[in-house]
Design an enzyme around this catalytic site. Sequence first.
Site, PDB file in Angstrom:
ATOM      1  N   TYR A 142     -51.460 -38.895 -14.108  1.00 49.49           N
ATOM      2  CA  TYR A 142     -51.648 -37.643 -13.370  1.00 49.49           C
ATOM      3  C   TYR A 142     -50.657 -37.491 -12.221  1.00 49.49           C
ATOM      4  O   TYR A 142     -50.426 -36.393 -11.735  1.00 49.49           O
ATOM      5  CB  TYR A 142     -53.070 -37.568 -12.810  1.00 49.49           C
ATOM      6  CG  TYR A 142     -54.146 -37.299 -13.839  1.00 49.49           C
ATOM      7  CD1 TYR A 142     -53.865 -37.245 -15.196  1.00 49.49           C
ATOM      8  CD2 TYR A 142     -55.459 -37.107 -13.452  1.00 49.49           C
ATOM      9  CE1 TYR A 142     -54.851 -37.014 -16.136  1.00 49.49           C
ATOM     10  CE2 TYR A 142     -56.470 -36.867 -14.385  1.00 49.49           C
ATOM     11  CZ  TYR A 142     -56.143 -36.818 -15.724  1.00 49.49           C
ATOM     12  OH  TYR A 142     -57.127 -36.581 -16.644  1.00 49.49           O
ATOM     13  N   LYS A 188     -55.473 -49.880 -22.671  1.00 44.47           N
ATOM     14  CA  LYS A 188     -54.893 -49.773 -24.012  1.00 44.47           C
ATOM     15  C   LYS A 188     -53.719 -50.732 -24.110  1.00 44.47           C
ATOM     16  O   LYS A 188     -52.583 -50.368 -24.441  1.00 44.47           O
ATOM     17  CB  LYS A 188     -54.462 -48.313 -24.268  1.00 44.47           C
ATOM     18  CG  LYS A 188     -54.133 -48.004 -25.727  1.00 44.47           C
ATOM     19  CD  LYS A 188     -55.318 -48.132 -26.656  1.00 44.47           C
ATOM     20  CE  LYS A 188     -54.935 -47.690 -28.072  1.00 44.47           C
ATOM     21  NZ  LYS A 188     -56.018 -47.973 -29.039  1.00 44.47           N
ATOM     22  N   ASP A 220     -60.383 -46.670 -26.769  1.00 43.34           N
ATOM     23  CA  ASP A 220     -60.989 -45.988 -27.913  1.00 43.34           C
ATOM     24  C   ASP A 220     -62.302 -46.656 -28.313  1.00 43.34           C
ATOM     25  O   ASP A 220     -63.293 -45.981 -28.636  1.00 43.34           O
ATOM     26  CB  ASP A 220     -60.023 -45.921 -29.097  1.00 43.34           C
ATOM     27  CG  ASP A 220     -59.237 -47.205 -29.315  1.00 43.34           C
ATOM     28  OD1 ASP A 220     -59.413 -48.163 -28.531  1.00 43.34           O
ATOM     29  OD2 ASP A 220     -58.449 -47.254 -30.273  1.00 43.34           O
ATOM     30  N   ASP A 244     -61.305 -40.286 -16.472  1.00 40.32           N
ATOM     31  CA  ASP A 244     -61.641 -38.874 -16.566  1.00 40.32           C
ATOM     32  C   ASP A 244     -62.404 -38.599 -17.863  1.00 40.32           C
ATOM     33  O   ASP A 244     -63.440 -37.925 -17.883  1.00 40.32           O
ATOM     34  CB  ASP A 244     -60.357 -38.046 -16.507  1.00 40.32           C
ATOM     35  CG  ASP A 244     -60.606 -36.566 -16.267  1.00 40.32           C
ATOM     36  OD1 ASP A 244     -61.783 -36.164 -16.180  1.00 40.32           O
ATOM     37  OD2 ASP A 244     -59.631 -35.803 -16.172  1.00 40.32           O
ATOM     38  N   ASP A 248     -66.899 -38.319 -18.576  1.00 42.34           N
ATOM     39  CA  ASP A 248     -67.480 -37.136 -19.215  1.00 42.34           C
ATOM     40  C   ASP A 248     -68.280 -37.532 -20.459  1.00 42.34           C
ATOM     41  O   ASP A 248     -69.324 -36.944 -20.752  1.00 42.34           O
ATOM     42  CB  ASP A 248     -66.387 -36.136 -19.595  1.00 42.34           C
ATOM     43  CG  ASP A 248     -65.962 -35.271 -18.416  1.00 42.34           C
ATOM     44  OD1 ASP A 248     -66.324 -35.623 -17.279  1.00 42.34           O
ATOM     45  OD2 ASP A 248     -65.277 -34.258 -18.618  1.00 42.34           O
TER      46      ASP A 248
END
Length: 369
Positions: A142, A188, A220, A244, A248
């Site tokens: 970001y 990852k 994942d 992020d 959620d």
Amino acid sequence: MKSYHLTLLPGDGIGPEIMDAAIKVLDLVGQQFNVQFDYEEALFGGCSIDRNGVPLTDETIEQCRKSDAVVMGAVGGPIWDTQPHENKPEQGLLKLRASLGLYANLRPATIYNALLDASSLKPTAIKNADIMVVRELTGGIYFGTPRGMDKGKGWNTLSYTKEEVERIARTAFDLAQKRNNHVTSVHKANVLESSQFWREIVEEVHQDYSDVVLDEMYVDNAAMQLVRDPKQFDVILTQNLFGDILSDISAMITGSLGMLPSASLGEEYAVYEPVHGTAPEIAGQNKANPLAMIGSIAMMLDYTFGMPEAATMIYDAIGEVLEMGSRTEDIATPNTNVVSTTEMRNLVLERCEGKSKTIIEMVRMSYEG
């Protein structure tokens, strides 16, 4: 009487509605615990674009720096989608985080037993689940450079410094020591060098926390495990983008994004806000769920103002209201009573009023003892 000065950033969409509900609860807490909360409001997000031409002014940033804490509603909406990328409401949010050095985003996902039927997951899978997502907030993809786009290509940079990883890792390990002594580092590393670096630094920091169990998971797989068996997690430590997304996903545990509060913390400043967005489709209709915003107020009382008893009072009040069968539309199920934003606020206020005298007396006795 202690006194604290807060900057309020209601923002857009349902932001002002849920902010009003939360501040009413905070005012009651102030009265019951003999604490004065003073407020100064500022425009932020799309409403600031409409008035000032930018989503976040330098004056508002300075106002936030002079406050004891910042409380934020939500920013954004489709009416500002035509703005240049660098001037969209969400860019104001990134600027606020960077300007205040808010590197640690704490996003708890706690299931209330009364909401077991509101989740799409099996009640047996989520009962007693209690997860804290610790998201690095001012680094990663970001904020990395170079970044940009043209007609044939768009690019972003995912990078982390050792200092950035160390400080967020220590935040996660410190929190774990106050919970169940378990941290899951999500990355990852099988394909990303930045994640390999992340893993190495987290393992180094872990050497200072021998009482905390550290395990690792690819992002994942972590997404799958969150909806398969969320009770396996305690503290999830992860990068900006991954946090992020995963936080959620954790809304599936609680039944709705409307149940997820958050705290964004730095060395000097703190911002408290719900995880959800502006929900423009219901803005102004008195339908929004204020509980994530009220929960964010509870986090502020605990983390910034050292008032854990007041925070617990709010959490317990929310739980009791839900046990009574009252729901906003987003968490409603058959045979529950659907209430408005203000009705939910009033129910929480009533339960807090009933609890406050007992709690205050217990606190007084503990101090005297």
